[in-house]
Motif scaffolding. Structure first.
Motif, PDB file in Angstrom:
ATOM      1  N   ARG A  84     -68.739  52.312   7.433  1.00  0.00           N
ATOM      2  CA  ARG A  84     -69.361  53.624   7.649  1.00  0.00           C
ATOM      3  C   ARG A  84     -70.055  54.135   6.391  1.00  0.00           C
ATOM      4  O   ARG A  84     -71.148  54.720   6.461  1.00  0.00           O
ATOM      5  N   SER A  85     -69.417  53.936   5.249  1.00  0.00           N
ATOM      6  CA  SER A  85     -70.012  54.434   4.006  1.00  0.00           C
ATOM      7  C   SER A  85     -71.333  53.736   3.719  1.00  0.00           C
ATOM      8  O   SER A  85     -72.288  54.361   3.240  1.00  0.00           O
ATOM      9  N   SER A 103     -73.952  55.258   6.068  1.00  0.00           N
ATOM     10  CA  SER A 103     -74.336  56.602   5.605  1.00  0.00           C
ATOM     11  C   SER A 103     -75.214  56.524   4.367  1.00  0.00           C
ATOM     12  O   SER A 103     -76.160  57.320   4.192  1.00  0.00           O
ATOM     13  N   ASN A 136     -74.316  61.695   6.880  1.00  0.00           N
ATOM     14  CA  ASN A 136     -73.020  61.289   7.417  1.00  0.00           C
ATOM     15  C   ASN A 136     -73.209  60.781   8.856  1.00  0.00           C
ATOM     16  O   ASN A 136     -73.818  61.460   9.693  1.00  0.00           O
TER      17      ASN A 136
END
Length: 306
Positions: free
Chosen positions: A231-232, A235, A241
């Motif tokens: 996810r990071s 993003s 986000n």
């Protein structure tokens, strides 16, 4: 008697004594001249040790009544023949039976079983019947089905399934049908042709809105080209986000978790089989390259964001 007379008498007896081996043999009562010996004692054969009788493996056969004395000869012969046919040696039966055969439920035979009958080979379908069976299955599947699965269902050789599917697909294309058969997500499935997509969309999506948002499309594209990805990382590429968007994609069945990253322990995400199915792709290697869609100053933009 004085001592001298006693000594003379003993001397006379000693002089007159004859050894037994020099004495004459008296005649025997039976008239033979053989010297009498020890009477012969009949030697009885030494009895053998009793062998313990082995337990009878079969149920005891009830003894049949003997025929009455004085019965007719024909009755006696019939009785003997029936006894011979009924009572048989179990050891001879087991020895006569060929090794390796197993007989379950056969009276008089224990410890052996007959081999299970081999299944009959599946009949080989001709090309016309095989084609019809494949088309019938492909009409009811809701997801791409592999060639191996089709071969197992139809009990045919897998080497026949692939060429037949290629032949069916070529026939649909040559006939100009509104649908086509093509590979997708590692299997085969029927799809509508792209030139008729507007009519199908109008029928299916009339009054409904099932399109993904721009944010969902961007996030899905990042996952498709960078998978597996955290996810990071998503993003960081998009600059916002993406937790909510990823949850939406997971709920739609387009994205799934596929383990954790070794260094950080963060969850990794990748596209699903449904993603390939919806886009009509066989694997992620069929995705179009990104280079033609990138701007010319992409390196300058990358440096500016650092």
């Amino acid at each position: 008697m004085s001592d001298e007379e006693r000594r003379d008498s003993l001397a006379d007896q000693a002089a007159a004594w004859i050894p037994p081996w020099e004495r004459p043999t008296p005649p025997r009562p039976d008239g033979t001249d053989e010297p009498p010996g020890e009477p012969e004692v009949p030697v009885e054969p030494e009895p053998h040790a009793a062998i313990p009788a082995e337990p009878e493996p079969h149920a005891a056969i009830p003894a049949e009544p003997e025929p009455a004395a004085g019965a007719e000869p024909e009755i006696l012969d019939t009785y003997r023949s029936s006894r011979t046919e009924t009572v048989q040696d179990p050891l001879r039966e087991s020895a006569a039976e060929p090794a390796g055969e197993i007989g379950v439920g056969v009276p008089g035979k224990r410890g052996r079983r007959r081999p299970a009958p081999e299944p009959e080979p599946a009949p080989v379908l001709d090309d016309a019947e095989l084609r019809g069976a494949l088309e019938a299955i492909l009409l009811v599947v809701d997801q791409p089905v592999s060639e191996l699965t089709l071969a197992q269902v139809l009990e045919q050789s897998p080497e026949r399934i692939g060429p037949m599917l290629d032949e069916i697909a070529a026939g649909y294309t040559a006939a100009g049908h509104g649908f086509e058969l093509r590979r997708a997500a590692g299997g085969w499935r029927l799809y509508t042709r792209p030139e008729y997509a507007t009519y199908v969309e109008r029928f299916v999506l009339e009054g409904q809105s099932v399109r993904l948002t721009q944010a969902a499309l961007e996030t899905l594209a990042v996952i498709a080209y960078k998978q597996p990805v955290t996810r990071s990382r998503i993003s960081a590429i998009r600059g916002v986000n993406c937790d909510g968007v990823i949850r939406t994609l997971v709920s739609r069945g387009l994205v799934e978790e596929c383990g954790t990253e070794a260094d950080s322990g963060a969850f990794l995400y990748r596209t699903t089989t449904m993603f390939l199915e919806k886009l009509g792709l066989n694997s992620v290697d069929d995705l179009p390259p990104l280079a033609p869609f990138l701007p010319d100053d992409v390196e300058e933009l990358a440096d500016a964001t650092r």
